[in-house]
Design an enzyme around this catalytic site. Structure first.
Site, short mmCIF file in Angstrom:
data_model
loop_
_atom_site.label_atom_id
_atom_site.label_comp_id
_atom_site.label_asym_id
_atom_site.label_seq_id
_atom_site.Cartn_x
_atom_site.Cartn_y
_atom_site.Cartn_z
CE1 TYR A 61 -4.25 0.90 -0.35
CE2 TYR A 61 -4.41 -1.31 0.56
CZ TYR A 61 -4.97 -0.25 -0.13
OH TYR A 61 -6.25 -0.35 -0.59
CD GLU A 63 -4.94 5.02 0.43
OE1 GLU A 63 -5.99 5.61 0.15
OE2 GLU A 63 -4.79 4.29 1.41
CG ASP A 238 -8.37 11.14 -23.28
OD1 ASP A 238 -7.32 10.47 -23.19
OD2 ASP A 238 -9.51 10.65 -23.15
CB THR A 267 -4.20 4.39 -21.96
OG1 THR A 267 -3.77 4.51 -23.32
CG2 THR A 267 -5.70 4.66 -21.88
CE LYS A 270 -6.99 2.82 -25.06
NZ LYS A 270 -8.10 3.80 -25.18
NE ARG A 276 -5.37 -3.88 -20.22
CZ ARG A 276 -5.97 -3.38 -21.29
NH1 ARG A 276 -6.94 -2.51 -21.17
NH2 ARG A 276 -5.60 -3.77 -22.50
C1 LIG Z 1 -9.08 4.05 -24.25
C2 LIG Z 1 -9.45 5.44 -23.94
C3 LIG Z 1 -9.77 5.83 -22.62
C4 LIG Z 1 -9.98 4.84 -21.49
O1 LIG Z 1 -8.93 4.07 -21.17
P1 LIG Z 1 -9.15 2.82 -20.16
O2 LIG Z 1 -7.75 2.46 -19.76
O3 LIG Z 1 -9.85 1.79 -20.93
O4 LIG Z 1 -9.93 3.31 -18.99
C5 LIG Z 1 -10.00 7.16 -22.39
N1 LIG Z 1 -9.93 8.08 -23.37
C6 LIG Z 1 -9.64 7.73 -24.65
C7 LIG Z 1 -9.60 8.79 -25.69
C8 LIG Z 1 -9.41 6.42 -24.97
O5 LIG Z 1 -9.15 6.08 -26.24
#
Ligand SMILES: *Cc1c(COP(=O)(O)O)cnc(C)c1O
Length: 473
Positions: A61, A63, A238, A267, A270, A276
Site C-alpha cells: 500500500y 497512498e 486526452d 493510457t 495503447k 495497462r
Molecule cells: C481508451 C481510452 C480511454 C480509457 O482508457 P481505459 O484504460 O480503458 O480506462 C479514455 N480516453 C480515450 C480517448 C481512450 O481512447
C-alpha cells in the site's frame, strides 16, 4: 535461465492452484499469436514490461505521493514511481507527471477533478478564507458541491470519434458536467475549428477536451489552445490513443499536445506499448492539484504497474521507439491506400495517424456483420459508428482498425498491403443473412472456404513475424 523457463515455471505454479487460469493464460498467448490484431487500441507490451507487473509490489500500500505516504515502508515504491515520472517528464517534455492512475478513465477523472480543484474549489476557498474543504461550513460546502455540478465541458462528439469520458451521459463525466459536443465538417469529416470556436463563445465551457478514440486524423493543438484562450477554458488533452505517436515524435509542433495543453491524460497500454494503466501530465500551474489524485479520485496506487510503466517509458525513450512510432504511422498510410484502391470507403478519405476507419455501408453490410465476418477469417477488429451513422451505435456502419500491434510484430508495408487485400476480399464477399423480417443486421454469410483461406493467408504473415519469439510456450 531464459524467458521460456521463467514463464513455464510460473504457469506451472499457477496451474497447481487453479489449472483453468493457467490454461486460459496459455490459450490467450496462442490466440494472440494466431490472429491479425488490428484493434487500434491494443498492442503487445515487451516481456520486461509484462514481467515488471508480476511482482510483490502488488502487495504494497502506498497512498500519498513520493516521499509523502500514508503508509510506512514505501521507499521502493517511491523509487519506481519517481523513475516512472522522471521518464514521463523527459519523454514528453512535461513540467509534471503523475504515474498513479490505474487506467485511462482514472487518469481522466484525476484530470477533471484537478481542473475543478484549481478553477472552482481553490478560488472559493480563497474567497471564504479557508485553507481546505474541511474548514467550510455545511452551507458553504453544499454551495460548492452544487457549483461543481454547474461546470461545462466541450468534447468531441462520440459520433465522430470522441470518447465516452468526454462528458457523455452514460459515463460519470456526463453526470458531472453540462456537456456540448463539437463535431466535424459534414463534407471533409475533419474537425471544424471555426464552428468549435463559435460554439465555445456561446457555451463558455470551463474545459475544452481534445482527443479521440476513432478519429483518423491529427489534431492541431495550437489551434485548440487559441480557442480555449479565447473563451477562458482550460485545455485538457486526452491522448490515450495516440500517446505513442507523441512519445515517438511523429506528432511534433502544433500536433504535439504537451506544450499547448494545461493538462494531458493518457493510457499507457495503447500506442505507448506499456502496461495497462494511466498517466497524467500537467503544466506547472496545475501540478499541485494533479498531485492530489489520491485521495481526490484514487486509492492506493498499483505499484507493480507503476514499475512496469517506468520500464515501458524507459523503452519509449530509446531511439528504436521513434522508429517504431514512425512505422506505425507509415503502415497506417499503406493500409489506408491498400483499402482505398480495393474499393473500401474510409472516413475522411484516409489517415494521418494510426487509425483507419472503414465505412462498409457500400458493401451492403453493417459494421457488426463486417466485424464478425472478419473475425471468422482470423482478423480481429472492432465495429465503430461513422459520422451520422444510419445504423446507430450498436450495429454501426464502420469498422475501426489500427496499426500499433502488428507494427510491434514487425509488419511493414508489404504485410499491411496484404492485410488490406485480405480485409477487402472479406468485406466484398460478406452478405447479410436472411431473417424472417428481411435481411439481418447481425447475421451474415461468407462464401464457402473464404474464411479458411483468409486464415491461412493471415497465418503466413503471422508465422513470418512471431509474437514473443523468445518464448517457447
Ligand atoms: C481508451 C481510452 C480511454 C480509457 O482508457 P481505459 O484504460 O480503458 O480506462 C479514455 N480516453 C480515450 C480517448 C481512450 O481512447
Amino acid at each position: 535461465m531464459g524467458w521460456s523457463q521463467v514463464y513455464a515455471e510460473a504457469l506451472s505454479l499457477i496451474g497447481q492452484v487453479e489449472p483453468r487460469v493457467a490454461e486460459a493464460t496459455r490459450q490467450e498467448l496462442a490466440d494472440q499469436r494466431s490472429s491479425l490484431k488490428l484493434i487500434a487500441s491494443e498492442n503487445y507490451a515487451s516481456l520486461p514490461v509484462l514481467a515488471a507487473m508480476g511482482t510483490w509490489f502488488s502487495d504494497k500500500y502506498a497512498e500519498g505521493t513520493v516521499g509523502h505516504r500514508f503508509y510506512a515502508g514505501c521507499q521502493n515504491v517511491d523509487t519506481v514511481e519517481s523513475v516512472a515520472a522522471e521518464h514521463a517528464r523527459a519523454l514528453f517534455g512535461a513540467d509534471y507527471a503523475y504515474a498513479q492512475p490505474h487506467s485511462g478513465i482514472d487518469a481522466n477523472l484525476v484530470a477533471y477533478w484537478s481542473i475543478l480543484a484549481h478553477r472552482v474549489e481553490s478560488p472559493t476557498l480563497e474567497r471564504l478564507g479557508a485553507k481546505s474543504v474541511n474548514e467550510l461550513s455545511e452551507g458553504d460546502w453544499e454551495e460548492l458541491r452544487l457549483t461543481f455540478a454547474q461546470q461545462r465541458v466541450m468534447g468531441m462528439s462520440l459520433d465522430v470519434g470522441g470518447h465516452l469520458t468526454h462528458g457523455f451521459r452514460p459515463n460519470i463525466s456526463g453526470k458531472m458536467f453540462r456537456q456540448l459536443s463539437y463535431g466535424t465538417d459534414p463534407v471533409t469529416q475533419l474537425i471544424d475549428y471555426d464552428k468549435l470556436l463559435a460554439d465555445a463563445r456561446e457555451f463558455k465551457p470551463l474545459i475544452i477536451v481534445a482527443g479521440y478514440s476513432a478519429y483518423p486524423r491529427r489534431v492541431n493543438f495550437a489551434r485548440m489552445r487559441e480557442i480555449a484562450d479565447a473563451v477562458g477554458a482550460t485545455l485538457f488533452v486526452d491522448m490515450a490513443h495516440f500517446a505513442g505517436l507523441v512519445a515517438g515524435k511523429v506528432f511534433t509542433g502544433e500536433e504535439d499536445p504537451v506544450p499547448w495543453a494545461d493538462v494531458v491524460a493518457t493510457t499507457t497500454h495503447k500506442s505507448l506499448r506499456g502496461p495497462r494503466g494511466g498517466l497524467v501530465l500537467a503544466a506547472k500551474e496545475y501540478a499541485a492539484d494533479v498531485d492530489r489524485g489520491c485521495p481526490m479520485v484514487l486509492g492506493g496506487p498499483l505499484s507493480h504497474v507503476m514499475a512496469a510503466k517506468a520500464v515501458a517509458l524507459a523503452e519509449a525513450r530509446q531511439p528504436a521507439f521513434q522508429d517504431y512510432a514512425r512505422r506505425v504511422a507509415d503502415n497506417a498510410k499503406v493500409l489506408a491506400e491498400g483499402l482505398l484502391k480495393r474499393g473500401v470507403k474510409l472516413v475522411t478519405g484516409g489517415t494521418d495517424n494510426h487509425i483507419v476507419l472503414m465505412d462498409v455501408a457500400n458493401f451492403g453490410i453493417t459494421g457488426r456483420q463486417a466485424e464478425s465476418a472478419l473475425l471468422d477469417a482470423g482478423i480481429v477488429t472492432n465495429r465503430n459508428s461513422v459520422p451520422n451513422d444510419p445504423n446507430g451505435a450498436w450495429y454501426t456502419s464502420g469498422v475501426r482498425i489500427g496499426t500499433p500491434a502488428l507494427t510491434t510484430r514487425g509488419f511493414g508495408a508489404d504485410e499491411f498491403d496484404r492485410v488490406a487485400e485480405l480485409i477487402a476480399d472479406v468485406l466484398k464477399a460478406a452478405a447479410p443473412a436472411d431473417s424472417p423480417s428481411g435481411p439481418s443486421k447481425a447475421k451474415y454469410v461468407l462464401p464457402d472456404g473464404l474464411a479458411q483461406r483468409t486464415k491461412a493467408a493471415a497465418a503466413e504473415l503471422l508465422d513470418a513475424h512471431p509474437l514473443y519469439p523468445e518464448l517457447q510456450l
